[in-house]
Scaffold this active site. Structure first.
Site, PDB file in Angstrom:
ATOM      1  CD  GLU A 179      21.014  17.739  -4.893  1.00 14.49           C
ATOM      2  OE1 GLU A 179      20.590  18.903  -4.967  1.00 14.49           O
ATOM      3  OE2 GLU A 179      22.150  17.415  -5.263  1.00 14.49           O
ATOM      4  CG  ASN A 215       8.924  16.690  -4.446  1.00 13.96           C
ATOM      5  OD1 ASN A 215       9.643  15.765  -4.101  1.00 13.96           O
ATOM      6  ND2 ASN A 215       9.388  17.730  -5.094  1.00 13.96           N
TER       7      ASN A 215
HETATM    8  P1  NDP Z   1      11.652  15.045   4.363  1.00 13.30           P
HETATM    9  O1  NDP Z   1      12.975  15.616   4.663  1.00 13.30           O
HETATM   10  O2  NDP Z   1      10.621  15.046   5.400  1.00 13.30           O
HETATM   11  O3  NDP Z   1      11.781  13.528   3.887  1.00 13.30           O
HETATM   12  C1  NDP Z   1      12.616  13.117   2.817  1.00 13.30           C
HETATM   13  C2  NDP Z   1      12.923  11.645   2.984  1.00 13.30           C
HETATM   14  O4  NDP Z   1      13.716  11.467   4.155  1.00 13.30           O
HETATM   15  C3  NDP Z   1      11.696  10.782   3.183  1.00 13.30           C
HETATM   16  O5  NDP Z   1      11.904   9.524   2.594  1.00 13.30           O
HETATM   17  C4  NDP Z   1      11.644  10.667   4.689  1.00 13.30           C
HETATM   18  O6  NDP Z   1      10.916   9.557   5.115  1.00 13.30           O
HETATM   19  C5  NDP Z   1      13.105  10.524   5.020  1.00 13.30           C
HETATM   20  N1  NDP Z   1      13.494  10.858   6.387  1.00 13.30           N
HETATM   21  C6  NDP Z   1      12.837  11.590   7.299  1.00 13.30           C
HETATM   22  N2  NDP Z   1      13.553  11.650   8.461  1.00 13.30           N
HETATM   23  C7  NDP Z   1      14.678  10.946   8.254  1.00 13.30           C
HETATM   24  C8  NDP Z   1      15.816  10.643   9.054  1.00 13.30           C
HETATM   25  N3  NDP Z   1      15.949  11.077  10.300  1.00 13.30           N
HETATM   26  N4  NDP Z   1      16.802   9.892   8.522  1.00 13.30           N
HETATM   27  C9  NDP Z   1      16.716   9.442   7.255  1.00 13.30           C
HETATM   28  N5  NDP Z   1      15.653   9.682   6.448  1.00 13.30           N
HETATM   29  C10 NDP Z   1      14.643  10.434   6.942  1.00 13.30           C
HETATM   30  O7  NDP Z   1      11.171  15.790   3.046  1.00 13.30           O
HETATM   31  P2  NDP Z   1       9.769  15.650   2.334  1.00 13.30           P
HETATM   32  O8  NDP Z   1       9.542  14.226   1.963  1.00 13.30           O
HETATM   33  O9  NDP Z   1       8.762  16.379   3.138  1.00 13.30           O
HETATM   34  O10 NDP Z   1      10.041  16.422   0.962  1.00 13.30           O
HETATM   35  C11 NDP Z   1       9.916  17.784   0.803  1.00 13.30           C
HETATM   36  C12 NDP Z   1      11.258  18.471   0.881  1.00 13.30           C
HETATM   37  O11 NDP Z   1      12.138  17.927  -0.090  1.00 13.30           O
HETATM   38  C13 NDP Z   1      11.170  19.944   0.588  1.00 13.30           C
HETATM   39  O12 NDP Z   1      11.954  20.646   1.524  1.00 13.30           O
HETATM   40  C14 NDP Z   1      11.775  20.066  -0.794  1.00 13.30           C
HETATM   41  O13 NDP Z   1      12.343  21.317  -1.081  1.00 13.30           O
HETATM   42  C15 NDP Z   1      12.805  19.004  -0.749  1.00 13.30           C
HETATM   43  N6  NDP Z   1      13.178  18.609  -2.104  1.00 13.30           N
HETATM   44  C16 NDP Z   1      14.411  18.975  -2.575  1.00 13.30           C
HETATM   45  C17 NDP Z   1      14.781  18.667  -3.871  1.00 13.30           C
HETATM   46  C18 NDP Z   1      16.142  19.023  -4.390  1.00 13.30           C
HETATM   47  O14 NDP Z   1      16.525  18.479  -5.416  1.00 13.30           O
HETATM   48  N7  NDP Z   1      16.883  19.894  -3.739  1.00 13.30           N
HETATM   49  C19 NDP Z   1      13.863  17.971  -4.784  1.00 13.30           C
HETATM   50  C20 NDP Z   1      12.595  17.629  -4.177  1.00 13.30           C
HETATM   51  C21 NDP Z   1      12.273  17.948  -2.885  1.00 13.30           C
HETATM   52  P3  NDP Z   1       9.353   9.735   5.515  1.00 13.30           P
HETATM   53  O15 NDP Z   1       8.674  10.354   4.368  1.00 13.30           O
HETATM   54  O16 NDP Z   1       8.965   8.353   5.742  1.00 13.30           O
HETATM   55  O17 NDP Z   1       9.362  10.614   6.733  1.00 13.30           O
END
Ligand code: NDP
Length: 484
Positions: A251, A153
């Protein structure tokens, strides 16, 4: 600095294809078409990056903080000097308006690097003297090789928010940006080489989270994981890394309440509430998606919010008049729209938006959605309990402080909350009772990078920001010296 069609991993200071030799497609969400290709990395790339990071660690961990300061600052300078290129790449990759990437995402990325480059110069540790007996002092040493995994995001903004403190504290890093938005992290690799970051200190791997991300989390020699993303992914990471006793900073998701009392500054509140609801298409973990309004001003608020939401200009991310661009992917757009249908099934009324924007020409296949305002839902329904992460807010009236605090605290999440009132006592009472890591009073997204940042309940474990991040990325050791 121009983006390439074939993105490369950054391992040991070199730009390399994945060990698999495979690539997968990277979409431009505003045009709905493939525009570049992402290396499909796996555990072999993680191993290669780990070996490079382990080689680099002994020297990097012993460099003077002033050397780390200089290199991180140089990386920041390169990003700033190439602001337009980075912003253009971020906009194309994520669908967000170029103007937003240029004024928010990329400036914050170089600020993150500068902030932690400077913070390490001021980082100190405690000592605990025992009168006439001994002195204890605490060493804070870099952990070793750490993993930093970030979401789509706020791509470069959140990636640098993790790697900057990790590197400043003397660790070597294996980073993984989201597969949805890898381009600016790839451009960062080039900036690191140009800035003279020693080979292996930062390694950036691209690919699927479930494959290369999971391999980072599973690797026994990667000793800490800093992760930002969804709560379900966070659960998976804990279940893998917890039994390995890795240090974890998570987070996660949010479902943030925006509480509006009748005595607020109405104009200021309206202006900010529009932003806190729909900035970046609601794809900011801190956006307020559940709006509770004290009954005396509910109807006035509703009318004004709907009117202003209908004025929001959704479209061409490169047009100067655009407020909101495209959602990040087709899959995400479908997910957001499924929640709008769910809201209707649950008895809600969609007051505006929630339908795709029919675009012409180049953007006709893009993922554009009109921002939606929904009313008439109980606080307990799924629409009000689950994270949608899109341009969708629900509104509901309330009568008492106690009642609205119950609504606010009724979800599994606890990331951020916003409170609007001119009554300072009420603001303090409510802020104290809200279960969240961050409370904004009469403002939203006012960020001081020194403050602790993170969530409670299912919104996360640990805190980022300022010294908290430097503490996370160091191990403490107490040294006790007896004297007579
Ligand atoms: P995801 O949890 O789908 O992905 C986050 C990251 O983790 C990506 O790089 C993803 O790779 C990777 N990932 C996915 N599966 C695994 C795994 N099994 N092991 C290790 N890494 C993995 O989140 P989104 O990218 O969809 O982001 C949106 C979410 O992030 C929302 O829930 C939002 O609230 C949260 N968020 C929280 C923030 C905070 O500060 N609390 C700030 C910003 C967002 P890939 O994309 O390649 O699948």
């Amino acid at each position: 600095m121009t983006p390439d069609k074939y993105i490369k991993n950054y391992i040991d200071g070199a730009l390399l294809p994945a060990a698999s030799g495979e690539y997968f497609d990277n979409f431009n969400p505003a045009v709905g078409k493939v525009y570049s290709h992402i290396p499909d990395s796996d555990e072999r790339d993680v191993q290669q990056a780990l070996e490079a990071a382990e080689r680099a660690f002994p020297e990097w961990s012993k460099t003077e903080p002033s050397t780390r300061f200089r290199i991180l600052t140089r990386i920041a300078d390169i990003i700033e000097q190439n602001l337009d290129d980075f912003a253009r790449a971020e906009s194309i990759d994520s669908g967000k308006p170029f103007a937003m990437a240029r004024s928010v995402d990329i400036p914050r990325a170089h600020q993150n690097l500068r902030f932690f480059a400077t913070a390490i110069l001021h980082f100190s540790s405690e000592s605990h003297p025992m009168q006439n007996e001994a002195i204890n002092y605490t060493l804070r040493q870099p952990i070793g090789v750490v993993g930093c995994i970030s979401p789509w995001n706020l791509p470069l903004y959140l990636f640098t928010w993790k790697i900057a403190p990790a590197l400043a504290a003397g660790n070597c890093v294996i980073g993984k940006p989201s597969e949805m938005t890898p381009m600016t992290a790839y451009m960062l690799s080039k900036a690191c080489s140009e800035a003279g970051l020693p080979a292996g200190v930062l390694n950036i791997l691209h690919g699927h989270g479930a494959k290369v991300g999971q391999a980072i989390v599973e690797h026994p020699k990667i000793k800490a994981i800093s992760f930002t993303g969804g709560t379900n992914t966070g659960k998976k990471i804990i279940s893998t890394a917890g039994p390995m006793f890795k240090k974890l900073s998570l987070e996660l998701g949010g479902k943030n309440p925006n509480i509006i009392f009748a005595d607020c500054d109405f104009d200021e509140m309206m202006m900010t509430t529009l932003r806190s609801s729909f900035s970046n298409n609601g794809q900011i973990c801190l956006c307020g998606s559940r709006i509770y309004v004290e009954r005396p001003i509910y109807e006035k608020f509703k009318e004004e919010l709907v009117k202003r939401t209908q004025f929001i200009k959704v479209g061409d991310p490169f047009s100067a008049v655009t407020d909101l661009g495209a959602l990040v992917s087709e899959q995400h757009m479908k997910k957001v729209m499924s929640y709008i249908s769910l809201a209707e099934v649950e008895g809600g009324t969609v007051l505006c938006g929630g339908t795709p924007v029919e675009m012409k020409g180049e953007y006709s296949e893009g993922y554009f959605l009109r921002p939606a305002v929904i009313e008439g839902l109980p606080h307990t329904c799924r629409t009000n309990q689950e994270e949608i992460f899109g341009p969708v807010v629900t509104i509901a009236p309330f009568d008492t402080e106690e009642e609205v605090i119950e609504y606010a605290n009724s979800t599994q999440f606890g990331l951020a909350a916003t409170v609007w009132t001119k009554d300072i006592s009420k603001a303090n009472r409510v802020a104290e009772k809200i279960e969240s890591g961050i409370v904004w009073v009469n403002c939203w997204m006012v960020r001081d990078l020194r403050t602790p940042f993170g969530g409670v309940k299912s919104s996360g474990v640990g805190r980022e920001g300022g010294l908290e991040a430097l503490r996370f990325f160091t191990e403490q050791k107490n040294v006790c010296i007896k004297y007579s």
